[in-house]
Design a protein around this motif. Structure first.
Motif, PDB file in Angstrom:
ATOM      1  N   GLY A  97      47.135  39.534  49.542  1.00 15.89           N
ATOM      2  CA  GLY A  97      47.377  38.731  50.734  1.00 15.89           C
ATOM      3  C   GLY A  97      46.116  38.280  51.437  1.00 15.89           C
ATOM      4  N   ILE A  98      44.946  38.744  50.982  1.00 19.96           N
ATOM      5  CA  ILE A  98      43.672  38.388  51.604  1.00 19.96           C
ATOM      6  C   ILE A  98      42.796  37.675  50.580  1.00 19.96           C
ATOM      7  N   ALA A  99      42.458  36.426  50.864  1.00 22.41           N
ATOM      8  CA  ALA A  99      41.529  35.680  50.012  1.00 22.41           C
ATOM      9  C   ALA A  99      40.134  35.863  50.590  1.00 22.41           C
ATOM     10  N   ALA A 101      35.883  35.861  50.445  1.00 25.87           N
ATOM     11  CA  ALA A 101      34.729  35.196  49.845  1.00 25.87           C
ATOM     12  C   ALA A 101      33.977  36.140  48.912  1.00 25.87           C
ATOM     13  N   THR A 102      34.095  37.439  49.136  1.00 25.43           N
ATOM     14  CA  THR A 102      33.368  38.406  48.306  1.00 25.43           C
ATOM     15  C   THR A 102      33.861  38.424  46.860  1.00 25.43           C
ATOM     16  N   THR A 103      35.094  37.976  46.650  1.00 27.99           N
ATOM     17  CA  THR A 103      35.622  37.945  45.275  1.00 27.99           C
ATOM     18  C   THR A 103      35.395  36.595  44.598  1.00 27.99           C
ATOM     19  N   ALA A 104      34.781  35.653  45.312  1.00 25.74           N
ATOM     20  CA  ALA A 104      34.558  34.314  44.754  1.00 25.74           C
ATOM     21  C   ALA A 104      33.801  34.347  43.424  1.00 25.74           C
ATOM     22  N   PRO A 105      32.756  35.187  43.276  1.00 21.83           N
ATOM     23  CA  PRO A 105      32.062  35.212  41.977  1.00 21.83           C
ATOM     24  C   PRO A 105      32.986  35.578  40.810  1.00 21.83           C
ATOM     25  N   ILE A 106      33.960  36.444  41.065  1.00 17.47           N
ATOM     26  CA  ILE A 106      34.907  36.826  40.021  1.00 17.47           C
ATOM     27  C   ILE A 106      35.798  35.639  39.666  1.00 17.47           C
ATOM     28  N   VAL A 107      36.277  34.941  40.682  1.00 21.98           N
ATOM     29  CA  VAL A 107      37.145  33.778  40.470  1.00 21.98           C
ATOM     30  C   VAL A 107      36.428  32.715  39.642  1.00 21.98           C
ATOM     31  N   ILE A 108      35.203  32.416  40.043  1.00 28.51           N
ATOM     32  CA  ILE A 108      34.425  31.365  39.373  1.00 28.51           C
ATOM     33  C   ILE A 108      34.065  31.784  37.942  1.00 28.51           C
ATOM     34  N   ASP A 109      33.681  33.044  37.771  1.00 26.32           N
ATOM     35  CA  ASP A 109      33.315  33.530  36.435  1.00 26.32           C
ATOM     36  C   ASP A 109      34.512  33.493  35.500  1.00 26.32           C
ATOM     37  N   SER A 110      35.701  33.781  36.020  1.00 25.17           N
ATOM     38  CA  SER A 110      36.908  33.736  35.195  1.00 25.17           C
ATOM     39  C   SER A 110      37.132  32.329  34.662  1.00 25.17           C
ATOM     40  N   ILE A 111      36.962  31.320  35.514  1.00 26.61           N
ATOM     41  CA  ILE A 111      37.159  29.932  35.095  1.00 26.61           C
ATOM     42  C   ILE A 111      36.084  29.519  34.094  1.00 26.61           C
ATOM     43  N   LYS A 112      34.833  29.817  34.426  1.00 30.13           N
ATOM     44  CA  LYS A 112      33.730  29.443  33.531  1.00 30.13           C
ATOM     45  C   LYS A 112      33.893  30.079  32.149  1.00 30.13           C
ATOM     46  N   THR A 113      34.280  31.335  32.134  1.00 28.43           N
ATOM     47  CA  THR A 113      34.433  32.043  30.860  1.00 28.43           C
ATOM     48  C   THR A 113      35.577  31.461  30.039  1.00 28.43           C
ATOM     49  N   ALA A 114      36.704  31.166  30.697  1.00 28.31           N
ATOM     50  CA  ALA A 114      37.847  30.583  29.991  1.00 28.31           C
ATOM     51  C   ALA A 114      37.476  29.244  29.367  1.00 28.31           C
ATOM     52  N   VAL A 115      36.753  28.422  30.120  1.00 25.92           N
ATOM     53  CA  VAL A 115      36.333  27.118  29.601  1.00 25.92           C
ATOM     54  C   VAL A 115      35.358  27.295  28.444  1.00 25.92           C
ATOM     55  N   ALA A 116      34.393  28.195  28.598  1.00 26.75           N
ATOM     56  CA  ALA A 116      33.402  28.417  27.542  1.00 26.75           C
ATOM     57  C   ALA A 116      34.065  28.905  26.255  1.00 26.75           C
ATOM     58  N   LEU A 117      34.986  29.858  26.370  1.00 21.53           N
ATOM     59  CA  LEU A 117      35.666  30.383  25.186  1.00 21.53           C
ATOM     60  C   LEU A 117      36.460  29.297  24.477  1.00 21.53           C
ATOM     61  N   THR A 118      37.097  28.447  25.264  1.00 19.57           N
ATOM     62  CA  THR A 118      37.917  27.392  24.672  1.00 19.57           C
ATOM     63  C   THR A 118      37.047  26.310  24.044  1.00 19.57           C
ATOM     64  N   ARG A 119      35.955  25.945  24.691  1.00 16.31           N
ATOM     65  CA  ARG A 119      35.066  24.930  24.121  1.00 16.31           C
ATOM     66  C   ARG A 119      34.380  25.442  22.852  1.00 16.31           C
ATOM     67  N   GLN A 120      34.218  26.748  22.758  1.00 16.42           N
ATOM     68  CA  GLN A 120      33.642  27.351  21.553  1.00 16.42           C
ATOM     69  C   GLN A 120      34.663  27.508  20.436  1.00 16.42           C
ATOM     70  N   LEU A 136      36.592  30.197  48.484  1.00 13.06           N
ATOM     71  CA  LEU A 136      35.478  29.764  47.647  1.00 13.06           C
ATOM     72  C   LEU A 136      34.465  28.960  48.456  1.00 13.06           C
ATOM     73  N   TYR A 137      34.959  28.134  49.379  1.00 10.06           N
ATOM     74  CA  TYR A 137      34.048  27.348  50.214  1.00 10.06           C
ATOM     75  C   TYR A 137      33.133  28.264  51.027  1.00 10.06           C
ATOM     76  N   GLN A 138      33.691  29.366  51.509  1.00  8.86           N
ATOM     77  CA  GLN A 138      32.883  30.310  52.282  1.00  8.86           C
ATOM     78  C   GLN A 138      31.750  30.904  51.448  1.00  8.86           C
ATOM     79  N   ALA A 139      31.941  30.923  50.131  1.00  5.41           N
ATOM     80  CA  ALA A 139      30.931  31.490  49.235  1.00  5.41           C
ATOM     81  C   ALA A 139      29.998  30.411  48.673  1.00  5.41           C
ATOM     82  N   GLY A 140      30.155  29.172  49.170  1.00  6.29           N
ATOM     83  CA  GLY A 140      29.259  28.112  48.742  1.00  6.29           C
ATOM     84  C   GLY A 140      29.779  27.218  47.635  1.00  6.29           C
TER      85      GLY A 140
END
Length: 347
Positions: A97-99, A101-120, A136-140
């Protein structure tokens, strides 16, 4: 398939667990050999295992978790456990229930990794759980949304096109998250032509439709009624349709939007392109709200997503419906099979 975590404080982790449970065949028996005839390919969740186990324990879901470091293990592991492709864990506290900013790196890394695995080529598709942009905006995070971030990861020159689809209708909003007052300026002949071509290519490659029929809605009531209620149909939309038809595309319009979406009308086309957001999304969500899938066309990889948000208000309560995520997983599976099939039409 690569399934992203989404915001850890939202319903994404719960949906991933429930999707694995829902994928079980009657009697709970599955083998790696069943996938070819199955509606859904196996998926691995891209996440820190700690968070997945936290939700499994909280919601008392009997889902074994298996950490993997190679996506090729997914089919065999999926038989008995939810495969989790482990990513970096910064140890941030996750509260349903709480979004944060401290978890933003995990969120972004999950997306980046999924894209990288699929492109590979190590996974076949990217299926994304919902993110909370405000956190995510709060984390830049500098992107307007999920789609724009995926387009950047895809590389220069990528033109993403949003499609919403369910079992009864496919729609493409030609303009998306802008004020209605800005649509008249944003809607151009070039925009329509570009998005129509990307849509037609995806219909052939990913949906197995050899000659897709595109219907384009008018902007104004009654499609302008010959200019009496607006001239955009004559000056912007009709020239785009004429150009597309001259290039061999099967395109009709501009059509009055108020008569395009009943059952008989839908039988005349494969996808409807609409000038603005609500014109497209209202009919598709009315026809099948829980079965809707958000698809990003124009990417060099397949991406689908459930057609809803993070639902922070019900996160961690065990009441989230998994319908839309299952529809997204099934849609991605079918698209992957069409794209990889030697019989798929080429562009």
């Amino acid at each position: 398939m690569a399934l992203t975590l989404g915001d850890p404080g939202g319903i994404g982790p719960e949906l991933a667990l429930k999707a694995w449970l829902a994928s079980r065949l009657p009697g709970g028996e599955m083998s790696a050999n069943t996938w070819k005839g199955s509606a859904m390919l196996p998926f691995c969740l891209i996440a820190p295992a700690r968070i997945v186990r936290q939700y499994a324990d909280l919601l008392k879901l009997d889902v074994p978790i298996a950490v993997i470091d190679d996506p090729s293990l997914t089919p065999d592991v999926f038989v008995n456990a939810l495969p989790v492709f482990q990513i970096a864990d910064n140890g941030s506290i996750v509260e349903p229930g709480i979004a944060a900013a401290t978890t933003a790196p995990i969120v972004i890394d999950s997306i980046k990794t999924a894209v990288a695995l699929t492109r590979q080529g190590r996974t076949s598709t990217v299926v994304t759980n919902p993110i909370q942009k405000s956190a995510l905006y709060q984390a830049g995070f500098s992107h307007p949304g999920h789609t724009e971030f995926l387009a950047e990861l895809a590389g220069p020159g990528t033109v993403p096109v949003m499609m919403l689809a369910n079992s009864k209708l496919r729609v493409v909003p030609l303009t998306i998250h802008i004020a209605l007052s800005q649509v008249q300026t944003a809607l151009t002949t070039d925009l329509i032509v570009t998005q129509a071509k990307i849509t037609a290519a995806a219909m052939m490659r990913d949906f197995g439709v050899p000659r897709p029929r595109l219907a384009i809605a008018g902007l104004n009531p009654h499609a302008g009624e010959g200019g009496a209620m607006g001239t955009e149909e004559q000056t912007i939309i009709a020239p785009a349709i004429a150009q597309l038809q001259a290039e061999g595309y099967d395109v009709t319009g501009p059509l009055p939007a108020d008569t395009m979406f009943h059952e008989e009308a839908r039988a005349a086309y494969d996808v409807a392109l609409c000038p603005y957001h609500d014109q497209a999304l209202i009919p598709v969500k009315t026809l099948d709200f829980h079965g809707g899938v958000n698809i990003t066309l124009g990417l060099p990889f397949i991406r689908t997503s459930p057609d809803h948000g993070t639902a922070l208000n019900i996160a961690g309560q065990g009441v989230a419906r998994v319908d839309s995520l299952l529809a997204a997983l099934n849609m991605a599976s079918k698209m992957a099979c069409n794209r990889l099939s030697p019989e798929s039409p080429t562009i």
